[in-house]
Design an enzyme around this catalytic site. Structure first.
Site, PDB file in Angstrom:
ATOM      1  N   ASP A 198      -1.198  15.347   5.377  1.00  0.00           N
ATOM      2  CA  ASP A 198      -0.294  14.517   6.168  1.00  0.00           C
ATOM      3  C   ASP A 198      -0.423  13.053   5.787  1.00  0.00           C
ATOM      4  O   ASP A 198      -1.506  12.561   5.467  1.00  0.00           O
ATOM      5  CB  ASP A 198      -0.626  14.702   7.657  1.00  0.00           C
ATOM      6  CG  ASP A 198       0.277  13.905   8.571  1.00  0.00           C
ATOM      7  OD1 ASP A 198       1.489  14.156   8.541  1.00  0.00           O
ATOM      8  OD2 ASP A 198      -0.236  13.032   9.291  1.00  0.00           O
ATOM      9  N   GLU A 244       2.605  15.130   1.804  1.00  0.00           N
ATOM     10  CA  GLU A 244       3.716  14.459   2.475  1.00  0.00           C
ATOM     11  C   GLU A 244       3.626  12.983   2.057  1.00  0.00           C
ATOM     12  O   GLU A 244       2.914  12.193   2.668  1.00  0.00           O
ATOM     13  CB  GLU A 244       3.616  14.587   3.995  1.00  0.00           C
ATOM     14  CG  GLU A 244       4.825  14.011   4.703  1.00  0.00           C
ATOM     15  CD  GLU A 244       4.512  13.355   6.040  1.00  0.00           C
ATOM     16  OE1 GLU A 244       5.454  13.038   6.770  1.00  0.00           O
ATOM     17  OE2 GLU A 244       3.328  13.126   6.338  1.00  0.00           O
TER      18      GLU A 244
END
Length: 718
Positions: free
Chosen positions: A398, A451
């Site tokens: 993330d 990401e």
């Protein structure tokens, strides 16, 4: 009472008159030493108000310390027989400490935290924690009345690691580390390496032996190394938040457990044809509203849905159903909760001390200090832990952009440049490269995905070539462009044609995953279906068209739960998806269409073998902005195996629409998003159409088609 080394004072020590035994029992009214095997009793003398007791017992004939127990009589009248933890020596070796100190002990989860071990004849729990600037560290829990004076730990100099072995401590005991800082403050911290936690908002760690689960996924795990060819295999990911996929309304709207999800969710994903489930972070987190992205227990699956063994059962069932499991992993930041990593030993231990480096002001969280060996070791061993201990098949990292840039979301003067004056976080770059080297090297067939929302070069390129080493990168640009395009009224789309075509200019710069993720259906962005203009029929048709375009476009696929049923509402982490919508034919049709797309993705090599090879794609016509129609060919490695795809982004049927094709023949209509079974009007080409020797779009042959309104076609030569 303060001991720099409690093991030098407490426990058994040779004296002139025999073996001197001391213990600290502040809640006791009396303490005796019971010498075994005969059971002779030696009363202890209380030396001070803090509960320090002492006695002398005869040495064994060989002058060794005899076996003994402490018999403690408490002020309330109860009596308990205890083994003395201070009669046991060190557990961690100098080699362990060396590796932990230099940041290369990639199995740190086997040494730090709480572990069941056997020392001599005794079975108990060994506790170890890194707190180099603490003045004193103790293990506290129900077993000692949460009193930090009872089980003071030994400091292993110069590592900064404290340890103690507590005999006869069973599984299920709650505990924390009580830390006395150099300023004299007492703080109780959860175990950074804890394997289990209480259900939030309770915050204690729990002693848990997680080694006993009997896996049944041998076939999957043996085949996993052969899956290193994921780049050339179908990959379709169903992104899930476990707490809101479905609830149990008749039982107070409670969560489904891991074991219930192993039955219901796995069966659903299998039926839908997805290859993988990606879970929003399941690591223990105190605040449900963070969706798991503010992790406190990095080594523990959240107790909201069950035990660690229950989560292993969930992964096991996925594998037996031929479904891979990817976890969202959050090494970029952590929350400030008092019982967590923040100011762990009274100093900035896991984070940077300088707020210009150590705090995400947007999120109210702290940033890991990737330049500190012990912190890197903590995170690297955590990544390997999930792949090994829980058989997880991949990690989606993330907020990678927030890790890579020192000036991420910061104004001039609010950040500290690197050693070369640049904005790149060189420690974070090195950490991510090492993480990818280790995961890909030690666990063949697993994947990592970033990401990463900027144009950082080489995110999914090998480390040896200067890349970050990820298997995949999320294509955030494609996602933003396509959602902007479909948000325009069809009459205006002709002016925004480039939003669809632009992605092919950079499609092969990375190994991309095309994400329609949870981030696009929250915070006022509206659900996918609600983003579409027009009436209900047009919205449903547009959603099917969007999914068809996504599955036709080069790149792997990711869809957040609820999109496949045409959810109207934005995602809400506190409630279930609206499964009742499947009673409506239009919503049921969307679900069947996604199911069909997954089937074709698996069975048509042209849709997955060359996702990252320019030879696998050719535009037929990318210039028909007047009609807002796009067409292209996807080729398999065997170039004779291909599919033709046409997309009409207007509600106007295109009759007698001509597209060039690579070869003459009859082309079967493999898929038509306007089919009645999908909720459409059933406008199409009768199942097949023959090519004509009419040149078009650079081909000698072409098809004359009926392209349905807001529809996509997939054709293949018979």
């Amino acid at each position: 009472m303060s001991f720099n080394d409690p093991f030098a004072v407490l426990g058994p020590h040779a004296g002139e008159a025999g073996i001197v035994i001391r213990t600290v029992q502040p809640a006791a009214s009396a303490v005796d030493v019971k010498v075994l095997p005969g059971g002779a009793i030696h009363p202890m003398t209380r030396l001070d108000a803090a509960g320090l007791y002492e006695t002398v017992v005869p040495a064994s004939p060989d002058l060794s310390v005899p076996d003994y127990r402490l018999r403690v009589t408490y002020n309330g009248g109860g009596v308990m027989e205890l083994d003395d933890p201070y009669r046991y020596g060190r557990v961690l070796t100098d080699f362990d400490l060396h590796l932990l100190g230099e940041g290369t002990h990639h199995r740190a989860f086997e040494k730090l935290g709480a572990h069941r071990v056997i020392l001599g004849q005794a079975t108990g729990v060994h506790f170890a924690v890194w707190a180099p600037d603490a003045d004193r560290v103790s293990v506290v829990g129900d077993f000692n009345g949460w009193d930090g004076r009872v089980h003071v730990m030994r400091l292993l100099v110069p590592s900064g690691i404290w340890e103690i072995f507590i005999p006869n401590l069973p599984d299920g005991e709650r505990y924390k580390f009580e830390i006395r800082t150099t300023a004299g403050a007492l703080v109780k911290k959860a175990d950074p390496f804890g394997f289990a936690f209480e259900v939030p908002p309770q915050s204690a760690s729990i002693v848990r032996d997680i080694s006993g689960y009997k896996w049944r996924d041998d076939a999957w795990m043996k085949a996993r190394p052969e899956r290193q060819t994921w780049l050339h295999r179908p990959l379709s990911i169903y992104e899930v938040h476990l707490g809101s996929w479905a609830r149990v309304p008749e039982e107070g709207n409670r969560f489904l457990t891991y074991r219930e999800l192993a039955h219901r969710l796995v069966a659903y994903v299998k039926d839908m044809g997805f290859t993988h489930i990606e879970l929003l972070p399941v690591m223990e987190h105190p605040f449900s509203g963070s969706w798991g992205y503010q992790v406190l227990g990095f080594f523990a699956p959240t107790s909201r849905f069950g035990s660690p063994e229950d989560f292993k059962h969930f992964v096991d069932e996925c594998h037996q159903a031929d479904i891979g499991v990817i976890l969202d992993w959050v090494p970029g930041h952590f929350p400030k909760d008092a019982h967590g990593l923040a100011q762990f030993d009274g100093t900035a231990l896991y984070e940077h001390a300088d707020p210009r480096q150590g705090e995400h002001q947007d999120w109210g969280t702290l940033i890991f200090n990737y330049g500190r060996n012990e912190v890197r070791n903590f995170l690297l061993s955590n990544a390997l832990f999930w792949l090994e201990e829980y058989h997880v098949d991949g990690l989606r990292v993330d907020a990678v952009a927030s890790m890579l840039y020192l000036d991420y979301s910061r104004k001039e003067g609010e950040w500290v440049p690197n050693a070369f004056g640049g904005r790149e976080n060189l420690d974070a770059v090195s950490f991510l490269q090492e993480m990818n080297r280790l995961t890909h090297g030690d666990f063949l067939g697993t994947v990592t995905a970033a990401e990463e929302s900027t144009s950082w070069p080489g995110v999914s390129r090998p480390v040896y070539g200067g890349g970050l080493g990820f298997s995949y990168k999320w294509n955030m640009g494609w996602m933003h462009d396509v959602l902007e395009y479909v948000g325009h009224d069809p009459v205006h789309r002709r002016w925004h044609h480039n939003l669809i075509t632009f992605s092919m200019l950079y499609a092969y710069s990375e190994n991309f995953i095309l994400p329609l993720s949870h981030d696009e259906v929250v915070h006022g962005k509206r659900a996918l279906l609600d983003k579409m203009p027009g009436d209900v029929w047009q919205k449903l048709a547009s959603l099917r068209l969007l999914f068809g375009y996504m599955f036709g476009h080069p790149g792997k696929k990711l869809l957040f739960m609820g999109g496949e049923i045409g959810q109207w509402r934005e995602w809400n982490h506190d409630r279930s998806l609206d499964w009742h919508l499947l009673g409506d034919p239009g919503h049921a049709g969307v679900r069947r269409f996604v199911q069909a797309l997954n089937w074709h993705l698996r069975h048509e090599p042209s849709l997955h073998e060359r996702d990252f090879d320019p030879e696998g794609f050719r535009w037929i016509d990318c210039n028909d902005n007047e009609n807002s129609v796009f067409s292209f060919v996807r080729f398999a490695r065997d170039r004779r195996d291909f599919v033709v795809m046409i997309f009409n982004f207007t509600p106007v049927p295109r009759n007698q629409y001509r597209v060039g094709v690579p070869e003459p023949g009859v082309y079967a209509e493999l898929l038509n998003s306007d089919g009645r079974v999908y909720g459409g009007s059933d406008l199409g080409n009768g199942g097949a159409v023959a090519s004509e020797p009419v040149p078009a779009h650079g081909f000698d042959q072409s098809l004359r088609l009926t392209v349905p309104p807001l529809g996509c076609l997939m054709l293949k030569k018979r």
